[in-house]
Design an enzyme around this catalytic site. Structure first.
Site, mmCIF file in Angstrom:
data_model
loop_
_atom_site.group_PDB
_atom_site.id
_atom_site.type_symbol
_atom_site.label_atom_id
_atom_site.label_comp_id
_atom_site.label_asym_id
_atom_site.label_seq_id
_atom_site.Cartn_x
_atom_site.Cartn_y
_atom_site.Cartn_z
ATOM 1 N N GLY A 64 -17.119 24.582 66.750
ATOM 2 C CA GLY A 64 -17.461 23.650 65.679
ATOM 3 C C GLY A 64 -16.269 23.444 64.748
ATOM 4 O O GLY A 64 -15.194 24.024 64.948
ATOM 5 N N ASP A 122 -26.659 32.189 73.084
ATOM 6 C CA ASP A 122 -27.488 31.420 72.159
ATOM 7 C C ASP A 122 -27.875 32.334 70.996
ATOM 8 O O ASP A 122 -28.579 33.326 71.191
ATOM 9 C CB ASP A 122 -28.729 30.937 72.931
ATOM 10 C CG ASP A 122 -29.667 30.107 72.074
ATOM 11 O OD1 ASP A 122 -29.506 30.088 70.837
ATOM 12 O OD2 ASP A 122 -30.577 29.489 72.662
ATOM 13 N N ILE A 123 -27.422 31.997 69.791
ATOM 14 C CA ILE A 123 -27.691 32.887 68.648
ATOM 15 C C ILE A 123 -29.177 32.932 68.280
ATOM 16 O O ILE A 123 -29.589 33.783 67.504
ATOM 17 C CB ILE A 123 -26.856 32.517 67.390
ATOM 18 C CG1 ILE A 123 -27.170 31.089 66.912
ATOM 19 C CG2 ILE A 123 -25.369 32.738 67.631
ATOM 20 C CD1 ILE A 123 -26.726 30.837 65.470
ATOM 21 N N ALA A 146 -24.755 26.464 63.760
ATOM 22 C CA ALA A 146 -25.961 25.925 63.120
ATOM 23 C C ALA A 146 -26.343 24.637 63.822
ATOM 24 O O ALA A 146 -25.541 24.047 64.555
ATOM 25 C CB ALA A 146 -25.691 25.649 61.638
ATOM 26 N N TYR A 149 -33.466 20.455 57.317
ATOM 27 C CA TYR A 149 -32.166 21.115 57.488
ATOM 28 C C TYR A 149 -31.903 22.062 56.294
ATOM 29 O O TYR A 149 -31.614 23.247 56.487
ATOM 30 C CB TYR A 149 -31.048 20.066 57.587
ATOM 31 C CG TYR A 149 -29.645 20.645 57.510
ATOM 32 C CD1 TYR A 149 -29.095 21.332 58.579
ATOM 33 C CD2 TYR A 149 -28.882 20.502 56.342
ATOM 34 C CE1 TYR A 149 -27.813 21.870 58.504
ATOM 35 C CE2 TYR A 149 -27.603 21.034 56.267
ATOM 36 C CZ TYR A 149 -27.065 21.715 57.342
ATOM 37 O OH TYR A 149 -25.807 22.251 57.257
#
Ligand code: NAP
Length: 318
Positions: free
Chosen positions: A28, A54-55, A93, A158
Protein backbone atom coordinates in the site's frame (compact mmCIF):
# COMPACT_ATOMS: atom_id res chain seq x y z
CA UNK A 1 7.05 -11.54 0.27
CA UNK A 2 9.05 -8.32 0.17
CA UNK A 3 12.77 -8.20 1.02
CA UNK A 4 14.07 -8.57 4.54
CA UNK A 5 17.42 -8.28 6.26
CA UNK A 6 19.43 -10.24 8.79
CA UNK A 7 19.02 -9.10 12.37
CA UNK A 8 22.04 -7.21 13.64
CA UNK A 9 21.72 -5.90 17.18
CA UNK A 10 24.51 -4.07 18.89
CA UNK A 11 24.51 -4.10 22.68
CA UNK A 12 24.92 -0.88 24.59
CA UNK A 13 24.46 -1.08 28.36
CA UNK A 14 21.26 -3.12 28.11
CA UNK A 15 19.39 -0.49 26.07
CA UNK A 16 17.31 -1.18 23.00
CA UNK A 17 19.74 -0.22 20.28
CA UNK A 18 18.08 -1.90 17.31
CA UNK A 19 14.56 -2.63 16.32
CA UNK A 20 13.37 -5.30 13.96
CA UNK A 21 10.28 -4.21 12.09
CA UNK A 22 7.36 -5.91 10.37
CA UNK A 23 4.88 -4.15 8.13
CA UNK A 24 1.46 -5.33 7.00
CA UNK A 25 -0.05 -3.68 3.93
CA UNK A 26 3.48 -3.68 2.49
CA UNK A 27 2.25 -2.89 -1.03
CA UNK A 28 0.00 0.00 0.00
CA UNK A 29 0.97 3.68 -0.06
CA UNK A 30 2.27 3.82 3.50
CA UNK A 31 3.56 0.25 3.53
CA UNK A 32 5.72 0.88 0.47
CA UNK A 33 7.00 4.14 1.95
CA UNK A 34 7.93 2.40 5.20
CA UNK A 35 9.67 -0.43 3.37
CA UNK A 36 11.66 2.07 1.27
CA UNK A 37 12.66 4.03 4.37
CA UNK A 38 13.80 0.97 6.34
CA UNK A 39 15.59 -0.41 3.29
CA UNK A 40 17.44 2.91 2.83
CA UNK A 41 18.41 2.90 6.51
CA UNK A 42 19.59 -0.72 6.22
CA UNK A 43 17.35 -1.65 9.11
CA UNK A 44 15.98 -5.18 9.59
CA UNK A 45 12.38 -5.52 8.45
CA UNK A 46 9.79 -7.85 7.02
CA UNK A 47 6.95 -6.58 4.81
CA UNK A 48 3.80 -8.61 4.12
CA UNK A 49 0.74 -7.94 2.00
CA UNK A 50 -2.50 -9.76 1.29
CA UNK A 51 -0.76 -12.23 -1.01
CA UNK A 52 1.40 -13.36 1.95
CA UNK A 53 -1.38 -13.66 4.54
CA UNK A 54 -4.80 -12.29 5.38
CA UNK A 55 -4.71 -10.18 8.55
CA UNK A 56 -8.40 -10.90 9.13
CA UNK A 57 -7.68 -14.62 9.57
CA UNK A 58 -6.77 -15.19 13.24
CA UNK A 59 -4.97 -18.48 12.59
CA UNK A 60 -2.79 -16.98 9.85
CA UNK A 61 -2.00 -13.95 12.01
CA UNK A 62 -0.95 -16.14 14.93
CA UNK A 63 1.11 -18.45 12.77
CA UNK A 64 2.94 -15.68 10.89
CA UNK A 65 3.70 -13.48 13.89
CA UNK A 66 4.82 -16.38 16.11
CA UNK A 67 7.10 -17.69 13.35
CA UNK A 68 8.53 -14.23 12.70
CA UNK A 69 9.18 -13.54 16.41
CA UNK A 70 10.86 -16.95 16.69
CA UNK A 71 13.00 -16.27 13.60
CA UNK A 72 14.15 -12.93 15.01
CA UNK A 73 14.95 -14.56 18.34
CA UNK A 74 16.88 -17.40 16.62
CA UNK A 75 19.01 -14.90 14.72
CA UNK A 76 20.04 -13.13 17.91
CA UNK A 77 22.95 -14.30 19.98
CA UNK A 78 22.00 -14.87 23.63
CA UNK A 79 23.61 -11.61 24.82
CA UNK A 80 21.58 -9.60 22.33
CA UNK A 81 18.05 -10.64 23.25
CA UNK A 82 17.45 -7.70 25.60
CA UNK A 83 18.87 -5.24 23.09
CA UNK A 84 16.33 -5.77 20.31
CA UNK A 85 12.68 -4.84 20.09
CA UNK A 86 10.27 -6.28 17.54
CA UNK A 87 7.73 -3.79 16.16
CA UNK A 88 4.71 -4.45 13.92
CA UNK A 89 3.20 -1.55 11.97
CA UNK A 90 -0.25 -2.44 10.67
CA UNK A 91 -0.89 -0.27 7.64
CA UNK A 92 -3.20 -2.83 6.00
CA UNK A 93 -6.84 -1.81 5.82
CA UNK A 94 -9.92 -1.81 3.62
CA UNK A 95 -9.43 1.82 2.57
CA UNK A 96 -12.09 2.24 -0.12
CA UNK A 97 -14.38 4.44 1.93
CA UNK A 98 -17.45 4.16 -0.31
CA UNK A 99 -17.13 0.41 -0.81
CA UNK A 100 -17.01 0.01 2.98
CA UNK A 101 -20.68 1.08 3.02
CA UNK A 102 -21.81 -1.73 0.69
CA UNK A 103 -19.22 -4.30 1.88
CA UNK A 104 -19.67 -3.76 5.59
CA UNK A 105 -18.73 -7.28 6.61
CA UNK A 106 -15.36 -7.05 4.88
CA UNK A 107 -14.73 -3.60 6.36
CA UNK A 108 -15.53 -4.89 9.85
CA UNK A 109 -13.33 -7.95 9.34
CA UNK A 110 -10.27 -6.06 8.02
CA UNK A 111 -10.50 -2.75 9.88
CA UNK A 112 -11.96 -3.88 13.21
CA UNK A 113 -11.35 -7.59 13.81
CA UNK A 114 -7.90 -7.88 12.21
CA UNK A 115 -6.30 -5.32 14.58
CA UNK A 116 -7.74 -7.39 17.47
CA UNK A 117 -6.05 -10.54 16.14
CA UNK A 118 -2.82 -8.68 15.49
CA UNK A 119 -2.82 -7.03 18.94
CA UNK A 120 -3.40 -10.41 20.63
CA UNK A 121 -0.63 -12.10 18.62
CA UNK A 122 1.73 -9.19 19.33
CA UNK A 123 1.02 -9.41 23.07
CA UNK A 124 1.67 -13.17 23.01
CA UNK A 125 4.98 -12.78 21.17
CA UNK A 126 6.33 -9.65 22.89
CA UNK A 127 5.92 -7.52 19.73
CA UNK A 128 5.18 -3.82 20.01
CA UNK A 129 2.20 -2.86 17.83
CA UNK A 130 1.48 0.30 15.87
CA UNK A 131 -1.95 0.73 14.28
CA UNK A 132 -2.59 3.35 11.60
CA UNK A 133 -5.96 5.07 11.92
CA UNK A 134 -7.83 7.93 10.34
CA UNK A 135 -9.31 11.41 10.63
CA UNK A 136 -12.65 9.81 9.59
CA UNK A 137 -13.18 8.78 13.24
CA UNK A 138 -14.43 12.39 13.68
CA UNK A 139 -17.72 13.86 12.46
CA UNK A 140 -16.25 17.10 11.12
CA UNK A 141 -18.47 19.46 13.08
CA UNK A 142 -15.48 21.04 14.88
CA UNK A 143 -14.03 24.36 13.83
CA UNK A 144 -10.65 23.92 15.46
CA UNK A 145 -8.20 21.03 14.96
CA UNK A 146 -9.09 17.72 16.61
CA UNK A 147 -6.92 16.75 19.57
CA UNK A 148 -6.09 13.13 20.39
CA UNK A 149 -8.75 13.12 23.13
CA UNK A 150 -11.45 14.98 21.17
CA UNK A 151 -14.78 13.17 21.03
CA UNK A 152 -15.01 10.69 18.16
CA UNK A 153 -18.20 10.20 16.16
CA UNK A 154 -17.57 8.54 12.79
CA UNK A 155 -20.03 9.31 10.00
CA UNK A 156 -19.20 6.31 7.79
CA UNK A 157 -18.76 2.58 8.26
CA UNK A 158 -15.10 2.99 7.26
CA UNK A 159 -14.61 5.50 10.11
CA UNK A 160 -16.54 3.35 12.58
CA UNK A 161 -14.62 0.19 11.70
CA UNK A 162 -11.27 2.00 11.93
CA UNK A 163 -12.23 3.48 15.32
CA UNK A 164 -13.21 0.04 16.61
CA UNK A 165 -9.80 -1.23 15.45
CA UNK A 166 -8.01 1.27 17.70
CA UNK A 167 -9.37 -0.16 20.98
CA UNK A 168 -7.54 -3.49 21.21
CA UNK A 169 -4.22 -1.89 20.23
CA UNK A 170 -4.56 0.79 22.92
CA UNK A 171 -5.68 -1.80 25.50
CA UNK A 172 -2.48 -3.76 24.78
CA UNK A 173 -0.31 -0.65 25.35
CA UNK A 174 0.36 -0.03 21.66
CA UNK A 175 0.50 3.10 19.54
CA UNK A 176 -2.33 4.38 17.32
CA UNK A 177 -1.30 6.97 14.72
CA UNK A 178 -4.22 8.82 13.15
CA UNK A 179 -3.44 10.46 9.83
CA UNK A 180 -5.37 11.93 6.88
CA UNK A 181 -5.55 12.51 3.11
CA UNK A 182 -2.62 10.23 2.34
CA UNK A 183 -0.70 10.45 -0.95
CA UNK A 184 2.17 8.08 -1.64
CA UNK A 185 3.41 5.50 -4.12
CA UNK A 186 0.52 4.18 -6.20
CA UNK A 187 -2.89 5.59 -7.08
CA UNK A 188 -3.75 8.71 -5.10
CA UNK A 189 -5.44 12.14 -5.30
CA UNK A 190 -2.40 13.86 -6.84
CA UNK A 191 -2.22 11.29 -9.64
CA UNK A 192 -5.99 11.50 -10.22
CA UNK A 193 -5.82 15.29 -10.58
CA UNK A 194 -2.82 15.11 -12.94
CA UNK A 195 -4.57 12.47 -15.06
CA UNK A 196 -7.67 14.68 -15.38
CA UNK A 197 -5.48 17.69 -16.17
CA UNK A 198 -3.63 15.81 -18.93
CA UNK A 199 -6.95 14.73 -20.48
CA UNK A 200 -8.14 18.34 -20.59
CA UNK A 201 -4.82 19.56 -21.98
CA UNK A 202 -4.94 17.02 -24.79
CA UNK A 203 -8.59 17.86 -25.57
CA UNK A 204 -9.77 14.32 -24.67
CA UNK A 205 -12.05 15.85 -22.01
CA UNK A 206 -13.64 19.30 -22.06
CA UNK A 207 -14.76 21.66 -19.32
CA UNK A 208 -13.30 22.78 -16.01
CA UNK A 209 -11.92 20.34 -13.46
CA UNK A 210 -14.61 19.97 -10.77
CA UNK A 211 -13.30 19.52 -7.23
CA UNK A 212 -15.08 19.70 -3.85
CA UNK A 213 -14.44 22.79 -1.81
CA UNK A 214 -16.47 22.04 1.36
CA UNK A 215 -14.13 19.50 3.01
CA UNK A 216 -11.05 20.71 4.86
CA UNK A 217 -8.26 18.43 6.05
CA UNK A 218 -4.51 17.84 6.10
CA UNK A 219 -2.90 16.44 2.95
CA UNK A 220 -0.15 14.03 4.03
CA UNK A 221 2.77 12.60 2.08
CA UNK A 222 3.18 8.89 2.88
CA UNK A 223 6.98 9.20 2.68
CA UNK A 224 6.95 11.86 5.44
CA UNK A 225 4.44 9.87 7.48
CA UNK A 226 6.64 6.76 7.30
CA UNK A 227 9.52 8.69 8.80
CA UNK A 228 7.25 10.22 11.45
CA UNK A 229 5.84 6.86 12.51
CA UNK A 230 9.34 5.38 12.88
CA UNK A 231 10.40 8.46 14.87
CA UNK A 232 7.36 8.07 17.15
CA UNK A 233 8.29 4.45 17.90
CA UNK A 234 11.87 5.50 18.59
CA UNK A 235 10.49 8.18 20.96
CA UNK A 236 8.62 5.35 22.78
CA UNK A 237 5.20 6.87 21.97
CA UNK A 238 2.12 4.96 23.15
CA UNK A 239 -1.58 5.77 23.07
CA UNK A 240 -3.12 7.96 20.35
CA UNK A 241 -0.99 10.38 18.31
CA UNK A 242 -2.13 12.51 15.35
CA UNK A 243 0.40 12.88 12.55
CA UNK A 244 -0.02 14.75 9.25
CA UNK A 245 1.90 17.26 7.18
CA UNK A 246 1.38 20.70 8.72
CA UNK A 247 -1.17 23.21 7.46
CA UNK A 248 -4.54 22.33 5.97
CA UNK A 249 -6.54 22.78 2.77
CA UNK A 250 -9.80 21.99 1.04
CA UNK A 251 -9.65 19.40 -1.75
CA UNK A 252 -10.13 22.34 -4.15
CA UNK A 253 -7.14 24.21 -2.68
CA UNK A 254 -5.04 21.05 -2.74
CA UNK A 255 -5.97 20.38 -6.39
CA UNK A 256 -5.21 23.99 -7.35
CA UNK A 257 -1.76 23.70 -5.75
CA UNK A 258 -1.12 20.41 -7.60
CA UNK A 259 -2.05 21.97 -10.94
CA UNK A 260 -0.05 25.15 -10.35
CA UNK A 261 3.03 23.16 -9.26
CA UNK A 262 2.87 20.70 -12.15
CA UNK A 263 2.61 23.26 -14.95
CA UNK A 264 -1.18 23.35 -15.35
CA UNK A 265 -1.62 26.86 -13.91
CA UNK A 266 -3.91 27.80 -16.79
CA UNK A 267 -6.34 24.93 -16.24
CA UNK A 268 -9.77 26.08 -15.17
CA UNK A 269 -11.35 24.61 -12.05
CA UNK A 270 -14.88 24.62 -10.71
CA UNK A 271 -15.65 24.39 -7.00
CA UNK A 272 -18.43 21.94 -6.19
CA UNK A 273 -20.24 20.76 -3.04
CA UNK A 274 -19.69 17.22 -1.69
CA UNK A 275 -23.41 16.49 -1.78
CA UNK A 276 -23.48 17.02 -5.56
CA UNK A 277 -21.39 13.81 -5.90
CA UNK A 278 -23.99 11.64 -4.08
CA UNK A 279 -21.27 9.44 -2.60
CA UNK A 280 -22.36 6.42 -0.53
CA UNK A 281 -20.17 7.36 2.48
CA UNK A 282 -20.55 10.72 4.19
CA UNK A 283 -17.26 12.60 4.76
CA UNK A 284 -16.39 14.94 7.65
CA UNK A 285 -16.52 18.55 6.44
CA UNK A 286 -13.60 19.46 8.71
CA UNK A 287 -11.06 16.84 9.75
CA UNK A 288 -7.97 18.87 10.56
CA UNK A 289 -5.92 16.95 13.14
CA UNK A 290 -3.92 18.73 15.82
CA UNK A 291 -0.41 17.25 15.91
CA UNK A 292 0.36 18.86 19.29
CA UNK A 293 1.05 15.50 20.97
CA UNK A 294 3.45 14.45 18.20
CA UNK A 295 5.22 17.80 18.57
CA UNK A 296 5.56 17.22 22.34
CA UNK A 297 7.15 13.88 21.52
CA UNK A 298 9.63 15.66 19.24
CA UNK A 299 8.07 14.62 15.91
CA UNK A 300 7.01 17.29 13.42
CA UNK A 301 6.29 17.21 9.70
CA UNK A 302 6.88 19.85 7.03
CA UNK A 303 4.04 21.92 5.45
CA UNK A 304 1.93 19.97 2.94
CA UNK A 305 2.96 22.42 0.16
CA UNK A 306 6.64 21.44 0.62
CA UNK A 307 5.68 17.77 0.71
CA UNK A 308 3.74 18.22 -2.54
CA UNK A 309 6.83 19.72 -4.19
CA UNK A 310 8.91 16.78 -2.95
CA UNK A 311 6.32 14.29 -4.28
CA UNK A 312 6.21 15.91 -7.72
CA UNK A 313 10.01 16.13 -7.92
CA UNK A 314 10.36 12.47 -6.95
CA UNK A 315 7.87 11.48 -9.66
CA UNK A 316 9.65 13.73 -12.20
CA UNK A 317 6.51 15.84 -12.59
CA UNK A 318 7.94 19.20 -11.57
N1 NAP B 1 -5.39 6.68 2.16
C1 NAP B 1 -5.77 7.66 2.97
O1 NAP B 1 -6.12 8.77 2.53
C2 NAP B 1 -5.78 7.45 4.45
C3 NAP B 1 -6.20 8.48 5.29
C4 NAP B 1 -6.21 8.29 6.67
C5 NAP B 1 -5.79 7.07 7.19
N2 NAP B 1 -5.40 6.07 6.36
C6 NAP B 1 -4.98 4.80 6.94
O2 NAP B 1 -3.60 4.66 6.67
C7 NAP B 1 -3.27 3.28 6.48
C8 NAP B 1 -2.49 3.12 5.19
O3 NAP B 1 -3.30 3.60 4.13
P1 NAP B 1 -2.85 3.41 2.62
O4 NAP B 1 -3.47 4.51 1.84
O5 NAP B 1 -1.38 3.16 2.57
O6 NAP B 1 -3.63 2.06 2.25
P2 NAP B 1 -3.63 1.29 0.86
O7 NAP B 1 -2.71 1.93 -0.11
O8 NAP B 1 -5.06 1.06 0.51
O9 NAP B 1 -2.97 -0.10 1.27
C9 NAP B 1 -3.62 -1.01 2.11
C10 NAP B 1 -2.99 -2.36 1.87
O10 NAP B 1 -3.62 -3.31 2.74
C11 NAP B 1 -3.80 -4.51 2.01
N3 NAP B 1 -4.87 -5.31 2.59
C12 NAP B 1 -6.21 -5.10 2.49
N4 NAP B 1 -6.87 -6.07 3.12
C13 NAP B 1 -5.95 -6.90 3.65
C14 NAP B 1 -6.02 -8.10 4.41
N5 NAP B 1 -7.19 -8.63 4.75
N6 NAP B 1 -4.87 -8.71 4.78
C15 NAP B 1 -3.67 -8.19 4.42
N7 NAP B 1 -3.54 -7.06 3.70
C16 NAP B 1 -4.66 -6.43 3.31
C17 NAP B 1 -4.16 -4.02 0.62
O11 NAP B 1 -3.99 -5.07 -0.32
P3 NAP B 1 -4.88 -5.05 -1.66
O12 NAP B 1 -4.56 -3.76 -2.37
O13 NAP B 1 -4.46 -6.28 -2.36
O14 NAP B 1 -6.33 -5.07 -1.20
C18 NAP B 1 -3.19 -2.87 0.43
O15 NAP B 1 -1.96 -3.30 -0.10
C19 NAP B 1 -4.59 2.52 6.55
O16 NAP B 1 -4.73 1.99 7.84
C20 NAP B 1 -5.65 3.58 6.33
O17 NAP B 1 -6.86 3.25 6.97
C21 NAP B 1 -5.38 6.23 5.00
Amino acid sequence: MLPGHRVDCTMSAGEIVKRVWAITGGKGQLGRSLAALLEARQVSFQAWDLEDFDISDAAQVNGRLSAWAQQVSDELSSDQTGACETVLINTAAFTQVDLCESERETATRVNEQAPQFLAAACAKNGIRMVQISTDYVFDGRAQVPYEVDSETNPLSHYGASKLAGEGPVLAAGGLVVRTSWLCGPGRNFIEAILEQAAKRHSGEVEGPLRVVEDQRGCPTYAVDLAEGVVDLVEADARGVVHLTNSGNATWWEFARAILDSAGYGDLEMEAIATKSLSLPAPRPAYSVLSCARATQLGVTMRPWQDALTAYLEKQGKK
